[in-house]
Scaffold this motif. Structure first.
Motif, short mmCIF file in Angstrom:
data_model
loop_
_atom_site.label_atom_id
_atom_site.label_comp_id
_atom_site.label_asym_id
_atom_site.label_seq_id
_atom_site.Cartn_x
_atom_site.Cartn_y
_atom_site.Cartn_z
N GLY A 1 39.34 26.54 35.49
CA GLY A 1 40.22 26.25 36.62
C GLY A 1 41.40 27.20 36.66
N ASP A 2 42.16 27.09 37.76
CA ASP A 2 43.34 27.94 37.92
C ASP A 2 44.38 27.60 36.86
N GLY A 3 44.99 28.64 36.29
CA GLY A 3 46.06 28.43 35.32
C GLY A 3 45.58 28.23 33.90
N ARG B 1 36.44 41.27 38.42
CA ARG B 1 36.81 39.91 38.82
C ARG B 1 36.01 39.51 40.05
N ASP B 2 35.73 38.22 40.12
CA ASP B 2 34.96 37.65 41.22
C ASP B 2 35.78 36.53 41.84
N PRO B 3 36.13 36.55 43.12
CA PRO B 3 35.76 37.59 44.08
C PRO B 3 36.60 38.85 43.88
N ILE C 1 37.23 40.54 51.10
CA ILE C 1 36.87 39.12 51.21
C ILE C 1 37.87 38.27 50.43
N ARG C 2 38.24 38.73 49.25
CA ARG C 2 39.21 38.01 48.42
C ARG C 2 40.53 37.80 49.18
N ALA C 3 40.98 38.88 49.82
CA ALA C 3 42.27 38.79 50.54
C ALA C 3 42.17 37.77 51.67
N LEU D 1 31.03 33.50 51.98
CA LEU D 1 31.86 34.69 51.74
C LEU D 1 32.00 34.95 50.24
N TYR D 2 32.20 33.89 49.45
CA TYR D 2 32.22 34.08 47.99
C TYR D 2 30.88 34.65 47.52
N MET D 3 29.80 34.13 48.08
CA MET D 3 28.47 34.60 47.69
C MET D 3 28.30 36.08 48.05
N ALA E 1 30.65 38.37 48.42
CA ALA E 1 31.48 39.20 47.52
C ALA E 1 30.76 39.39 46.19
N ARG E 2 30.14 38.31 45.70
CA ARG E 2 29.45 38.37 44.40
C ARG E 2 28.17 39.19 44.47
N ALA E 3 27.47 39.11 45.61
CA ALA E 3 26.25 39.92 45.77
C ALA E 3 26.61 41.40 45.65
N ASP F 1 35.78 38.07 35.23
CA ASP F 1 36.74 37.00 35.43
C ASP F 1 36.17 36.15 36.57
N ARG F 2 35.41 35.11 36.23
CA ARG F 2 34.65 34.21 37.13
C ARG F 2 33.32 34.82 37.54
N PHE F 3 32.39 33.92 37.93
CA PHE F 3 31.11 34.31 38.53
C PHE F 3 30.55 33.09 39.27
N THR G 1 29.32 30.22 38.67
CA THR G 1 29.67 28.83 38.35
C THR G 1 30.97 28.40 39.05
N SER G 2 31.86 29.36 39.32
CA SER G 2 33.08 29.01 40.07
C SER G 2 32.71 28.51 41.46
N ASN G 3 31.71 29.14 42.08
CA ASN G 3 31.26 28.69 43.41
C ASN G 3 30.76 27.26 43.36
N LEU G 4 29.98 26.96 42.31
CA LEU G 4 29.44 25.60 42.17
C LEU G 4 30.56 24.61 41.93
N ALA G 5 31.51 24.98 41.06
CA ALA G 5 32.59 24.05 40.70
C ALA G 5 33.54 23.82 41.88
N TYR G 6 33.97 24.90 42.55
CA TYR G 6 34.98 24.75 43.61
C TYR G 6 34.36 24.24 44.92
N GLN G 7 33.33 24.94 45.43
CA GLN G 7 32.80 24.55 46.74
C GLN G 7 31.78 23.41 46.61
N GLY G 8 31.15 23.29 45.44
CA GLY G 8 30.16 22.24 45.24
C GLY G 8 30.76 20.97 44.67
N ARG H 1 45.57 29.70 48.51
CA ARG H 1 44.94 28.69 49.37
C ARG H 1 44.16 27.65 48.55
N LEU H 2 43.45 28.13 47.53
CA LEU H 2 42.64 27.23 46.72
C LEU H 2 43.49 26.32 45.84
N GLU H 3 44.47 26.96 45.20
CA GLU H 3 45.27 26.22 44.22
C GLU H 3 46.08 25.12 44.89
P1 TMP Z 1 41.51 33.74 40.53
O1 TMP Z 1 40.24 34.40 40.12
O2 TMP Z 1 42.65 34.66 40.60
O3 TMP Z 1 41.73 32.50 39.77
O4 TMP Z 1 41.39 33.31 42.07
C1 TMP Z 1 40.23 33.07 42.69
C2 TMP Z 1 40.30 31.74 43.44
O5 TMP Z 1 39.08 31.61 44.16
C3 TMP Z 1 40.40 30.55 42.53
O6 TMP Z 1 41.27 29.58 43.06
C4 TMP Z 1 39.00 30.00 42.50
C5 TMP Z 1 38.44 30.40 43.81
N1 TMP Z 1 37.00 30.63 43.84
C6 TMP Z 1 36.19 29.77 44.57
O7 TMP Z 1 36.69 28.83 45.18
N2 TMP Z 1 34.86 30.01 44.62
C7 TMP Z 1 34.27 31.06 43.98
O8 TMP Z 1 33.05 31.26 44.05
C8 TMP Z 1 35.12 31.93 43.20
C9 TMP Z 1 34.51 33.08 42.45
C10 TMP Z 1 36.47 31.69 43.17
#
Ligand code: TMP
Length: 218
Positions: free
Chosen positions: A16-18, A43-45, A54-56, A74-76, A78-80, A100-102, A104-111, A157-159
């Protein structure tokens, strides 16, 4: 090709963040470079021209409306691009990729947290990365409230989605780590950066080939 078919090694820091992922990814990459290893840190994204754009949009352009499905895709995307442009070539070259992420972050955050179907996301995700998954994903774990309190810059936005959302994110990472224990490890992140780094090194060390010394040539 799958990860095990490449000469390189793919290590991912998740959490998670932080939780200190970015610091730990950098420390790991630096330590391995000091040993003379060829390391690609990404780093992903992000990590490519497309991925950084896409990240911006995803993290900082709050004026652009992005529905949940578009966000996931969009996350997908960027990762592709990251996988094709950066990760596969580095692995083919025998490098160590530290991401830095891949996926599983998509599954955890959006899923798990965002409510999209996790198994469908997994299918889209595997398509996006052509089946390439990290050899090991190290999940840095700690309570979301404590983790967010450590973020000194403004929240993106996410945090800013709230503690309950981030607790579901945490739970998602733990569920994935539990289900795929052969390619995940969980590390407690509520310790000093030095302690976390040593824990990460203990996990990574057995995966590495012996470093090449000058006398071995090549
Ligand atoms: P960070 O990598 O600097 O922590 O920021 C990326 C943010 O994007 C973080 O809040 C997690 C989020 N994120 C998703 O929601 N889905 C994703 O697939 C990825 C890679 C990141």
């Amino acid at each position: 090709m799958a990860t095990q078919d490449y000469p390189g090694i793919f290590i991912c820091l998740e959490g998670g963040d932080g939780t200190g992922k970015t610091t730990q990814a950098e420390r790991l990459a630096n330590r391995l470079r000091e040993e003379g290893r060829h390391v690609v840190l990404c780093r992903d994204p992000g990590g490519t021209a497309l991925g950084e754009e896409i990240r911006a949009i995803l993290l900082h352009r709050r004026e652009i409306a992005v529905c949940a499905t578009a966000e996931m895709l969009l996350y997908m995307a960027a990762r592709a691009q990251l996988t094709e442009e950066v990760i596969r070539p580095a692995l083919a070259d025998g490098g160590i990729v530290v991401s830095d992420r891949f996926l599983t972050s998509n599954l955890a955050y959006q899923g798990y947290a965002g409510g999209l179907d996790v198994e469908k996301l997994r299918q889209v995700g595997l398509l996006a990365v052509g089946g390439l998954l990290p050899n090991i994903s190290i999940v840095l774990d700690m309570p979301a409230r404590e983790a967010v309190a450590r973020i000194e810059r403004g929240l993106d936005r996410l945090e800013s989605r709230g503690i309950e959302y981030l607790e579901r994110v945490r739970d998602g990472f733990l569920q994935e780590a539990c289900r795929f224990a052969d390619r995940f490890t969980v590390v407690r992140a509520d310790r000093t950066p030095d302690e976390v780094h040593e824990a990460v090194m203990r996990i990574v060390r057995p995966l590495l080939p012996s470093p090449r010394t000058p006398s071995q040539g090549g």
